[in-house]
Design a protein around this motif. Structure first.
Motif, PDB file in Angstrom:
ATOM      1  N   SER A  29       0.829  -1.213   0.000  1.00  0.00           N
ATOM      2  CA  SER A  29       0.000   0.000   0.000  1.00  0.00           C
ATOM      3  C   SER A  29       0.866   1.266   0.000  1.00  0.00           C
ATOM      4  O   SER A  29       0.462   2.293  -0.548  1.00  0.00           O
ATOM      5  CB  SER A  29      -0.937   0.007   1.209  1.00  0.00           C
ATOM      6  OG  SER A  29      -1.845  -1.070   1.125  1.00  0.00           O
ATOM      7  N   LEU A  30       2.043   1.188   0.624  1.00  0.00           N
ATOM      8  CA  LEU A  30       2.968   2.334   0.517  1.00  0.00           C
ATOM      9  C   LEU A  30       3.408   2.495  -0.942  1.00  0.00           C
ATOM     10  O   LEU A  30       3.505   3.628  -1.445  1.00  0.00           O
ATOM     11  CB  LEU A  30       4.197   2.136   1.418  1.00  0.00           C
ATOM     12  CG  LEU A  30       3.978   2.278   2.918  1.00  0.00           C
ATOM     13  CD1 LEU A  30       5.287   2.038   3.667  1.00  0.00           C
ATOM     14  CD2 LEU A  30       3.409   3.653   3.288  1.00  0.00           C
ATOM     15  N   ALA A  31       3.649   1.379  -1.615  1.00  0.00           N
ATOM     16  CA  ALA A  31       4.037   1.455  -3.030  1.00  0.00           C
ATOM     17  C   ALA A  31       2.903   2.060  -3.870  1.00  0.00           C
ATOM     18  O   ALA A  31       3.160   2.794  -4.826  1.00  0.00           O
ATOM     19  CB  ALA A  31       4.416   0.069  -3.547  1.00  0.00           C
ATOM     20  N   VAL A  32       1.662   1.763  -3.479  1.00  0.00           N
ATOM     21  CA  VAL A  32       0.518   2.331  -4.214  1.00  0.00           C
ATOM     22  C   VAL A  32       0.534   3.855  -4.130  1.00  0.00           C
ATOM     23  O   VAL A  32       0.436   4.552  -5.140  1.00  0.00           O
ATOM     24  CB  VAL A  32      -0.821   1.776  -3.672  1.00  0.00           C
ATOM     25  CG1 VAL A  32      -2.003   2.596  -4.169  1.00  0.00           C
ATOM     26  CG2 VAL A  32      -0.979   0.312  -4.076  1.00  0.00           C
ATOM     27  N   VAL A  33       0.697   4.406  -2.928  1.00  0.00           N
ATOM     28  CA  VAL A  33       0.676   5.884  -2.837  1.00  0.00           C
ATOM     29  C   VAL A  33       1.958   6.476  -3.402  1.00  0.00           C
ATOM     30  O   VAL A  33       1.942   7.587  -3.947  1.00  0.00           O
ATOM     31  CB  VAL A  33       0.391   6.417  -1.405  1.00  0.00           C
ATOM     32  CG1 VAL A  33      -1.003   6.069  -0.958  1.00  0.00           C
ATOM     33  CG2 VAL A  33       1.402   5.946  -0.395  1.00  0.00           C
ATOM     34  N   ARG A  34       3.070   5.721  -3.345  1.00  0.00           N
ATOM     35  CA  ARG A  34       4.336   6.211  -3.944  1.00  0.00           C
ATOM     36  C   ARG A  34       4.208   6.269  -5.466  1.00  0.00           C
ATOM     37  O   ARG A  34       4.866   7.072  -6.124  1.00  0.00           O
ATOM     38  CB  ARG A  34       5.486   5.291  -3.543  1.00  0.00           C
ATOM     39  CG  ARG A  34       6.883   5.801  -3.914  1.00  0.00           C
ATOM     40  CD  ARG A  34       7.195   7.082  -3.190  1.00  0.00           C
ATOM     41  NE  ARG A  34       8.565   7.554  -3.402  1.00  0.00           N
ATOM     42  CZ  ARG A  34       9.002   8.215  -4.482  1.00  0.00           C
ATOM     43  NH1 ARG A  34       8.172   8.452  -5.492  1.00  0.00           N
ATOM     44  NH2 ARG A  34      10.254   8.618  -4.564  1.00  0.00           N
TER      45      ARG A  34
END
Ligand code: ZN
Length: 353
Positions: A243-248
């Motif tokens: 999910s961090l990769a999604v917002v990144r």
């Protein structure tokens, strides 16, 4: 009652001020940060965001249903020339009570619509069970992680059961699936699923004005707890990092967190969080290689908080979060094939994979 619109609104001080100080802070045109008090002092406050729309207000998160938070919210809205009756919708980032429960209390009075991520339904169903022992599932899990002594201490402190109605646990009006585009005044918010802190966690992103209402997914000065839910994902840290990769992978935005000051860049903070967990995974693996067997053992070898405290220096509630988070790191290492485990007599025993 007469209102003079916006007389008590001040520009948001960002990281320069005390983010917990009560008030009505303008973050961006028509977007206001309203810090509300919490009953425990660990997180200190929760930010609710109010967005002015033609037909009233949209609020992101709602606060914990305690009288002090209700009073602070009334006062903060009054500074905008509004009352709670003008709130037409709550967009709640996740089911934790410091975000969700005040919305339910307000809905009982004003019929306000409440939206929540669909992934939190399993956990909400459980906490809505009458007379359920508090934290029952989490405490059971904690025994598997080797922390039975702590569980006994916590059970003595928590008392026998809880009243879900009084606590503010009811179903939302709208289950958000992700991908919804929500009109909120000048903003158009996209609901973006960000499972990890909870399975149903949502952030709300307006790309045109570069604002991300991040809930507890991206926090500017602390890391959100991972692996502490009644219904646990098999790999909560893996979910969180994805999910961090999604917002990144989305356009950068100002970070509007639920706890902490507003800062300039979601991407900068995500990179720090990813680095933090990478280091933590290495430390966790090193502890297993050095002979730690349970998540409790590993948590005892790591240090906690920015002050590098030892596990037994934390209060029992934070010890519980620390052990659950250690288990989340171990589950991810297991999914990566770097550790393996067996459950032996109710204890999860790890070894290098
Ligand atoms: Zn929170």
């Amino acid at each position: 009652m007469l209102h003079t619109c916006c007389v008590d609104v001040t520009p948001d001080p960002g990281a320069a001020g005390d983010w917990t100080a009560p008030g009505t802070y303008e973050v961006s045109r028509g977007v206001f940060r309203l810090p509300l008090p919490l009953p425990n002092d660990g997180l200190r406050a929760v930010n609710v965001y109010a967005i002015a729309a033609d037909d009233g207000l949209v609020l992101v998160d709602s606060g914990w249903a305690i009288p002090a938070a209700r009073e602070a919210l009334d006062t903060a809205l009054d500074a905008l020339g509004h009352t709670l009756a003008d709130v037409r919708r709550f967009l709640v980032t996740h089911v934790h009570r410091d975000h969700y429960t005040q919305a339910i209390y307000v809905r009982r009075e004003f019929g306000t619509s409440v939206s929540l991520g669909a992934g939190d339904k399993g956990s909400l169903d459980i906490v809505m069970t009458p007379a359920r022992a508090p934290l029952k599932e989490q405490l059971q899990h904690l025994r598997l992680l080797g922390a039975s002594v702590l569980v006994d201490k916590l059970m003595a402190a928590l008392g026998p059961d809880h009243d879900p109605v009084k606590a503010g646990w009811e179903l939302p009006d709208v289950w958000l699936q992700g991908g919804e585009r929500i009109d909120a005044g000048a903003l158009q918010l996209e609901a973006v699923p960000t499972p990890g802190h909870t399975q149903g966690h949502m952030v709300f992103h307006d790309t045109a004005s570069s604002l991300l209402f991040a809930g507890d997914h991206v926090l500017p000065t602390i890391t959100p707890s991972i692996g502490f839910e009644p219904v646990l994902s098999p790999n909560p840290l893996g979910d969180f990092l994805s999910s961090l990769a999604v917002v990144r992978g989305r356009p950068d935005a100002r970070l509007l967190p639920a706890h902490g000051p507003v800062t300039d860049s979601v991407h900068v903070r995500v990179d720090q969080l990813v680095a933090h967990h990478g280091k933590r995974l290495d430390e966790t693996l090193a502890a297993i290689a050095a002979g730690a067997v349970s998540a409790y053992d590993v948590a005892g070898q790591l240090t906690w908080t920015r002050r590098e405290r030892k596990l037994d220096e934390l209060d029992p509630f934070n010890q519980m979060l620390a052990i659950a988070e250690t288990a989340a790191h171990l589950e991810l290492l297991a999914a990566q094939g770097r550790v393996a485990y067996d459950d032996v007599d109710g204890l999860r025993c790890y070894r290098v994979g």
